[in-house]
Write an enzyme that holds these catalytic residues in place. Structure first.
Site, PDB file in Angstrom:
ATOM      1  N   GLU A   1      53.014  36.779  45.030  1.00 12.73           N
ATOM      2  CA  GLU A   1      52.167  35.566  45.173  1.00 12.73           C
ATOM      3  C   GLU A   1      53.109  34.393  44.622  1.00 12.73           C
ATOM      4  O   GLU A   1      53.185  34.252  43.433  1.00 12.73           O
ATOM      5  CB  GLU A   1      50.877  35.785  43.990  1.00 12.73           C
ATOM      6  CG  GLU A   1      50.215  36.833  44.781  1.00 12.73           C
ATOM      7  CD  GLU A   1      48.693  36.883  44.073  1.00 12.73           C
ATOM      8  OE1 GLU A   1      47.745  36.569  44.771  1.00 12.73           O
ATOM      9  OE2 GLU A   1      48.617  36.810  42.938  1.00 12.73           O
TER      10      GLU A   1
ATOM     11  N   SER B   1      46.720  31.027  48.613  1.00 12.20           N
ATOM     12  CA  SER B   1      45.869  29.948  49.538  1.00 12.20           C
ATOM     13  C   SER B   1      45.633  30.692  50.988  1.00 12.20           C
ATOM     14  O   SER B   1      45.805  30.010  51.985  1.00 12.20           O
ATOM     15  CB  SER B   1      46.618  28.771  49.716  1.00 12.20           C
ATOM     16  OG  SER B   1      46.474  28.066  48.408  1.00 12.20           O
TER      17      SER B   1
ATOM     18  N   GLY C   1      46.019  28.841  44.512  1.00 11.92           N
ATOM     19  CA  GLY C   1      45.074  27.700  44.294  1.00 11.92           C
ATOM     20  C   GLY C   1      45.141  26.501  44.641  1.00 11.92           C
ATOM     21  O   GLY C   1      44.432  25.598  44.512  1.00 11.92           O
TER      22      GLY C   1
ATOM     23  N   ASN D   1      40.125  38.478  44.680  1.00 13.81           N
ATOM     24  CA  ASN D   1      40.010  38.488  43.230  1.00 13.81           C
ATOM     25  C   ASN D   1      39.260  37.146  42.665  1.00 13.81           C
ATOM     26  O   ASN D   1      39.563  36.212  42.981  1.00 13.81           O
ATOM     27  CB  ASN D   1      41.562  38.023  42.840  1.00 13.81           C
ATOM     28  CG  ASN D   1      41.844  37.581  41.342  1.00 13.81           C
ATOM     29  OD1 ASN D   1      40.669  37.813  40.597  1.00 13.81           O
ATOM     30  ND2 ASN D   1      43.064  37.194  40.995  1.00 13.81           N
TER      31      ASN D   1
ATOM     32  N   HIS E   1      49.069  39.480  36.983  1.00 14.81           N
ATOM     33  CA  HIS E   1      48.842  38.006  37.936  1.00 14.81           C
ATOM     34  C   HIS E   1      49.396  37.064  37.181  1.00 14.81           C
ATOM     35  O   HIS E   1      49.556  36.909  35.892  1.00 14.81           O
ATOM     36  CB  HIS E   1      47.149  37.953  37.880  1.00 14.81           C
ATOM     37  CG  HIS E   1      46.869  36.935  38.875  1.00 14.81           C
ATOM     38  ND1 HIS E   1      46.873  35.681  38.587  1.00 14.81           N
ATOM     39  CD2 HIS E   1      46.410  37.068  40.093  1.00 14.81           C
ATOM     40  CE1 HIS E   1      46.511  34.970  39.723  1.00 14.81           C
ATOM     41  NE2 HIS E   1      46.333  35.803  40.671  1.00 14.81           N
TER      42      HIS E   1
ATOM     43  N   LYS F   1      38.395  36.566  39.859  1.00 17.07           N
ATOM     44  CA  LYS F   1      38.788  35.720  38.811  1.00 17.07           C
ATOM     45  C   LYS F   1      37.522  35.437  37.842  1.00 17.07           C
ATOM     46  O   LYS F   1      36.799  36.581  37.481  1.00 17.07           O
ATOM     47  CB  LYS F   1      39.625  34.313  39.074  1.00 17.07           C
ATOM     48  CG  LYS F   1      40.528  34.517  40.068  1.00 17.07           C
ATOM     49  CD  LYS F   1      41.417  33.188  40.171  1.00 17.07           C
ATOM     50  CE  LYS F   1      42.366  33.524  41.398  1.00 17.07           C
ATOM     51  NZ  LYS F   1      43.500  32.361  41.437  1.00 17.07           N
TER      52      LYS F   1
ATOM     53  N   GLU G   1      48.411  34.191  36.366  1.00 14.81           N
ATOM     54  CA  GLU G   1      47.660  33.429  35.538  1.00 14.81           C
ATOM     55  C   GLU G   1      47.559  34.344  34.225  1.00 14.81           C
ATOM     56  O   GLU G   1      47.373  33.848  33.152  1.00 14.81           O
ATOM     57  CB  GLU G   1      46.161  33.471  35.825  1.00 14.81           C
ATOM     58  CG  GLU G   1      46.088  32.238  37.162  1.00 14.81           C
ATOM     59  CD  GLU G   1      44.952  32.806  38.118  1.00 14.81           C
ATOM     60  OE1 GLU G   1      44.176  33.272  37.835  1.00 14.81           O
ATOM     61  OE2 GLU G   1      45.148  31.896  39.275  1.00 14.81           O
TER      62      GLU G   1
HETATM   63  C1  PEP Z   1      45.262  34.679  43.340  1.00 13.93           C
HETATM   64  O1  PEP Z   1      44.559  34.177  42.390  1.00 13.93           O
HETATM   65  O2  PEP Z   1      45.761  35.925  43.604  1.00 13.93           O
HETATM   66  C2  PEP Z   1      45.244  34.011  44.539  1.00 13.93           C
HETATM   67  C3  PEP Z   1      45.942  34.194  45.616  1.00 13.93           C
HETATM   68  O3  PEP Z   1      44.470  32.782  44.584  1.00 13.93           O
HETATM   69  P1  PEP Z   1      44.191  31.809  45.966  1.00 13.93           P
HETATM   70  O4  PEP Z   1      43.799  32.552  46.928  1.00 13.93           O
HETATM   71  O5  PEP Z   1      43.092  31.064  45.520  1.00 13.93           O
HETATM   72  O6  PEP Z   1      45.473  30.900  46.205  1.00 13.93           O
END
Ligand code: PEP
Length: 257
Positions: free
Chosen positions: A168, A214, A174, A10, A96, A12, A98
């Site tokens: 998630e 992460s 993040g 992703n 997601h 973003k 976000e």
């Molecule tokens: C995400 O935004 O779906 C995500 C898992 O981000 P990160 O790997 O940076 O935690």
């Protein structure tokens, strides 16, 4: 039924066009284990080019990061699922955290988006996951179950077979701090069990449940080895070819027939 491994990137709202091209080209030549499928989710403006650019790499597929809940019409600035389908996009990330946090996406909107995706032959990558305070109150199972009840569990059996779920936990996205392997396996198992209770265990076994939060080269092998983990949704570590390719290679740890 044999399940392959999905490693999804992703991107973003990152990368200039030239950077996106370079990254896609570098990922295209990293050699994945035979059973691994890579999904790249670039920003909308790069989607068409990414579909063309990766067309000769059958293990790479392109996903949008979002789509409109409306079919088409006077919705300035929105991108419809049929448009994504018409340029060769195969997947779309839906719900997601976000999008939920910054753009007010409720479960009802997420459900509509999922339907638009399915109607247009796109595979939704449906995200779910709890915030930190919910985890601290030990309410994470109920929270995620509720999210699924409002979205996934409205689908019929046939629709369900072509969905990818991504668990998630918001507190792990993040932050650099992934959930522990115990926490991940417990939630993936819980989600699969919940699906089994609604649709039967055969369908639950076919469902892809990715972990996101992460994931990095250092923890990818242990996460991808977990029984109920079918792959990863990767944010930060997908922006560098080296780290993303290391995660792709770590998917060799995932072998479930
Ligand atoms: C995400 O935004 O779906 C995500 C898992 O981000 P990160 O790997 O940076 O935690």
């Amino acid at each position: 039924m044999k399940r392959y491994t999905i490693i999804a990137a992703n991107w973003k709202m990152h990368l200039r066009a030239d950077e996106a091209r370079q990254l896609a080209d570098a990922i295209a030549v990293c050699r994945p284990p035979e059973h691994t499928r890579i999904i790249l989710a670039p920003p909308f403006v790069y989607l068409y080019e990414m579909v063309q650019r990766t067309a000769s790499h059958p293990h790479i597929h392109i996903s949008a990061q979002n789509c409109s809940q409306f079919s088409q019409g006077a919705y300035t600035g929105e991108v419809a699922a049929f448009m994504l389908q018409s340029i060769g996009c195969k997947y779309v990330i839906i719900g997601h955290s976000e999008r939920r946090k910054y753009f007010g996406e409720t479960d009802a909107i997420v459900y509509e988006k999922m339907l638009r995706a399915i109607e247009n032959d796109l595979t939704p990558i449906l995200c779910c996951g709890e915030p930190l305070d919910v985890r601290q109150q030990n309410q994470h199972r109920e929270y995620v179950f509720h999210q699924l009840q409002n979205t996934l569990f409205h689908l019929d059996e046939r629709q369900l077979t072509d969905i990818i779920l991504a668990y998630e936990p918001i507190w792990a996205i993040g932050t650099g701090i992934a959930a522990s392997t115990e926490q991940i396996q417990e939630m993936h198992h819980f989600i699969r069990q919940s699906i089994a209770e609604h649709y039967g265990s055969a369908i639950a076994q076919q469902c892809y449940i990715l972990y996101g939060g992460s994931v990095k080269p250092q923890n990818a092998t242990e996460i991808l080895s977990l029984e109920d983990v079918d792959g990863a949704l990767v944010g930060g570590a997908s922006l560098q070819a080296d780290s993303f390719c290391a995660i792709v290679r770590a998917s060799a740890a995932h072998r479930k027939d």
